[in-house]
Design a protein around this motif. Sequence first.
Motif, mmCIF file in Angstrom:
data_model
loop_
_atom_site.group_PDB
_atom_site.id
_atom_site.type_symbol
_atom_site.label_atom_id
_atom_site.label_comp_id
_atom_site.label_asym_id
_atom_site.label_seq_id
_atom_site.Cartn_x
_atom_site.Cartn_y
_atom_site.Cartn_z
ATOM 1 N N VAL A 156 0.830 -1.206 0.000
ATOM 2 C CA VAL A 156 0.000 0.000 0.000
ATOM 3 C C VAL A 156 0.861 1.252 0.000
ATOM 4 O O VAL A 156 0.618 2.199 -0.762
ATOM 5 N N GLU A 157 1.892 1.296 0.847
ATOM 6 C CA GLU A 157 2.716 2.496 0.940
ATOM 7 C C GLU A 157 3.493 2.754 -0.348
ATOM 8 O O GLU A 157 3.674 3.917 -0.743
ATOM 9 N N GLU A 158 3.944 1.712 -1.009
ATOM 10 C CA GLU A 158 4.663 1.905 -2.277
ATOM 11 C C GLU A 158 3.767 2.605 -3.302
ATOM 12 O O GLU A 158 4.212 3.515 -4.014
ATOM 13 N N GLU A 159 2.521 2.167 -3.384
ATOM 14 C CA GLU A 159 1.599 2.779 -4.333
ATOM 15 C C GLU A 159 1.152 4.157 -3.863
ATOM 16 O O GLU A 159 1.007 5.080 -4.677
ATOM 17 N N GLU A 160 0.918 4.313 -2.567
ATOM 18 C CA GLU A 160 0.457 5.596 -2.054
ATOM 19 C C GLU A 160 1.515 6.682 -2.242
ATOM 20 O O GLU A 160 1.183 7.839 -2.521
ATOM 21 N N GLU A 161 2.788 6.340 -2.096
ATOM 22 C CA GLU A 161 3.835 7.337 -2.308
ATOM 23 C C GLU A 161 3.821 7.827 -3.753
ATOM 24 O O GLU A 161 3.963 9.030 -4.025
ATOM 25 N N ILE A 162 3.627 6.888 -4.677
ATOM 26 C CA ILE A 162 3.524 7.283 -6.093
ATOM 27 C C ILE A 162 2.281 8.140 -6.313
ATOM 28 O O ILE A 162 2.307 9.131 -7.056
ATOM 29 N N ASN A 163 1.173 7.766 -5.659
ATOM 30 C CA ASN A 163 -0.056 8.551 -5.787
ATOM 31 C C ASN A 163 0.171 9.988 -5.359
ATOM 32 O O ASN A 163 -0.210 10.942 -6.051
ATOM 33 N N TYR A 164 0.775 10.156 -4.190
ATOM 34 C CA TYR A 164 0.977 11.493 -3.643
ATOM 35 C C TYR A 164 1.970 12.300 -4.476
ATOM 36 O O TYR A 164 1.837 13.523 -4.607
ATOM 37 N N ARG A 165 2.966 11.638 -5.037
ATOM 38 C CA ARG A 165 4.020 12.360 -5.756
ATOM 39 C C ARG A 165 3.684 12.597 -7.227
ATOM 40 O O ARG A 165 4.167 13.574 -7.816
ATOM 41 N N LYS A 166 2.875 11.716 -7.825
ATOM 42 C CA LYS A 166 2.686 11.791 -9.277
ATOM 43 C C LYS A 166 1.223 11.768 -9.712
ATOM 44 O O LYS A 166 0.821 12.537 -10.585
ATOM 45 N N ARG A 167 0.420 10.849 -9.146
ATOM 46 C CA ARG A 167 -0.915 10.613 -9.699
ATOM 47 C C ARG A 167 -1.962 11.609 -9.219
ATOM 48 O O ARG A 167 -2.859 11.989 -9.977
ATOM 49 N N MET A 168 -1.885 12.015 -7.968
ATOM 50 C CA MET A 168 -2.887 12.901 -7.394
ATOM 51 C C MET A 168 -2.588 14.357 -7.757
ATOM 52 O O MET A 168 -1.433 14.751 -7.874
ATOM 53 N N SER A 169 -3.663 15.128 -7.928
ATOM 54 C CA SER A 169 -3.471 16.542 -8.260
ATOM 55 C C SER A 169 -2.893 17.298 -7.075
ATOM 56 O O SER A 169 -3.020 16.877 -5.921
ATOM 57 N N ALA A 170 -2.286 18.438 -7.363
ATOM 58 C CA ALA A 170 -1.703 19.265 -6.298
ATOM 59 C C ALA A 170 -2.780 19.740 -5.332
ATOM 60 O O ALA A 170 -2.557 19.829 -4.114
ATOM 61 N N THR A 171 -3.963 20.031 -5.862
ATOM 62 C CA THR A 171 -5.068 20.476 -5.008
ATOM 63 C C THR A 171 -5.484 19.376 -4.041
ATOM 64 O O THR A 171 -5.746 19.624 -2.854
ATOM 65 N N TRP A 172 -5.563 18.150 -4.551
ATOM 66 C CA TRP A 172 -5.941 17.009 -3.721
ATOM 67 C C TRP A 172 -4.938 16.834 -2.568
ATOM 68 O O TRP A 172 -5.317 16.686 -1.407
ATOM 69 N N VAL A 173 -3.662 16.842 -2.909
ATOM 70 C CA VAL A 173 -2.621 16.664 -1.894
ATOM 71 C C VAL A 173 -2.684 17.793 -0.865
ATOM 72 O O VAL A 173 -2.552 17.560 0.345
ATOM 73 N N LEU A 236 -15.249 0.514 19.066
ATOM 74 C CA LEU A 236 -14.004 0.396 18.307
ATOM 75 C C LEU A 236 -13.920 1.532 17.294
ATOM 76 O O LEU A 236 -14.873 2.292 17.124
ATOM 77 N N VAL A 237 -12.776 1.632 16.620
ATOM 78 C CA VAL A 237 -12.583 2.701 15.641
ATOM 79 C C VAL A 237 -12.000 2.125 14.365
ATOM 80 O O VAL A 237 -11.482 1.000 14.330
ATOM 81 N N THR A 238 -12.070 2.933 13.294
ATOM 82 C CA THR A 238 -11.495 2.532 12.020
ATOM 83 C C THR A 238 -11.203 3.780 11.198
ATOM 84 O O THR A 238 -11.556 4.897 11.575
ATOM 85 N N VAL A 239 -10.547 3.575 10.079
ATOM 86 C CA VAL A 239 -10.341 4.615 9.073
ATOM 87 C C VAL A 239 -10.583 3.956 7.727
ATOM 88 O O VAL A 239 -10.024 2.901 7.427
ATOM 89 N N THR A 240 -11.447 4.554 6.921
ATOM 90 C CA THR A 240 -11.732 3.992 5.602
ATOM 91 C C THR A 240 -10.605 4.371 4.649
ATOM 92 O O THR A 240 -10.327 5.552 4.434
ATOM 93 N N SER A 241 -9.976 3.374 4.087
ATOM 94 C CA SER A 241 -8.834 3.577 3.203
ATOM 95 C C SER A 241 -9.134 2.965 1.843
ATOM 96 O O SER A 241 -9.615 1.842 1.753
ATOM 97 N N THR A 242 -8.858 3.733 0.799
ATOM 98 C CA THR A 242 -9.016 3.219 -0.570
ATOM 99 C C THR A 242 -7.621 3.007 -1.150
ATOM 100 O O THR A 242 -6.975 3.968 -1.572
ATOM 101 N N PRO A 243 -7.140 1.786 -1.165
ATOM 102 C CA PRO A 243 -5.761 1.515 -1.619
ATOM 103 C C PRO A 243 -5.629 1.630 -3.134
ATOM 104 O O PRO A 243 -5.608 0.639 -3.871
#
Length: 294
Positions: A156-173, A236-243
């Motif tokens: 997940v982290e390998e893909e998320e790092e790419i998402n944050y650095r390349k795939r996601m828009s600057a506004t989203w980040v 209990l608690v959770t966080v919804t994550s979309t990998p």
Amino acid sequence: MDFSAPFLTNYWPHLLAAFIGYFTIKFLARSLFGIEITRRFSHEYDPARQLDLERDEDENQGVSGGPQSFEDMTEHIPYRLKKYTEKETFRRAVEFYRMMDERRTVRHFSDDAVPLGVVQTLIKTAGTSPSGAHTQPWTYVVVQDFNLKCQIRKIVEEEEEINYRKRMSATWVKDLEKLRTTWERNVLDVAPYLIMVFKQAYGVGPNGERINHYYSEISISISVGILLAAIQNAGLVTVTSTPLNAGPALRTLLARPVNEKLLLLLPIGYPAHNATVPDLQRRDIKDNHGSDVM
């Protein structure tokens, strides 16, 4: 090609024959083969299936379905629901709202153990959700093994790092920065359990035949909503994550069948003793953007 008057004068018999032939073939196709054509291709134009945001190629294949005989119809049984007084109904509604109003997305987990039976019961509760034609197009996979959770975090982290650095828009980040959200997912190997929510692109019958699923992503969304309420009710608690983009690798890691597609990943457990959450306000019911009574 010149479509002037001499052309039409010389070739009008051929053009007339072509038009007559075209409409004759069209009429015969509708009359003789219309039912077969509809049965074969109806799943491609099913508006319920078109609502899925992302359709797997497997969903485009022919699947079983169609009219049922009276003998195949599901038996109906009487339904009785306890009716409360107006005062009790209001009290229960307010009590449930107050509990759910305390629900927050938590990204700081304790590693305190949670009984597996509790998690299984929560998933059973999610399974009470309505679904299109009662196809129940979801698969809930619970991961408890620490080494497996570490592998999931790495993918997940390998893909998320790419998402944050390349795939996601600057506004989203930038919008996520306000919530102190980054590509790191340290909760994935701290929380006692990970619940992986898979969408079944189609069902598989007892003889291996494919079975239509309808409104699958809407059905799963409702089911997960019930799950979130059940998690809150259990303390209990959770966080919804979309990998994003990690789905295929995670499906392979967990040896899930090809008709399943990962939609959500939910860590579940108790909040850490020093957990914090953003100080956010929910929209009021009087806000026209939230709710209205007509």
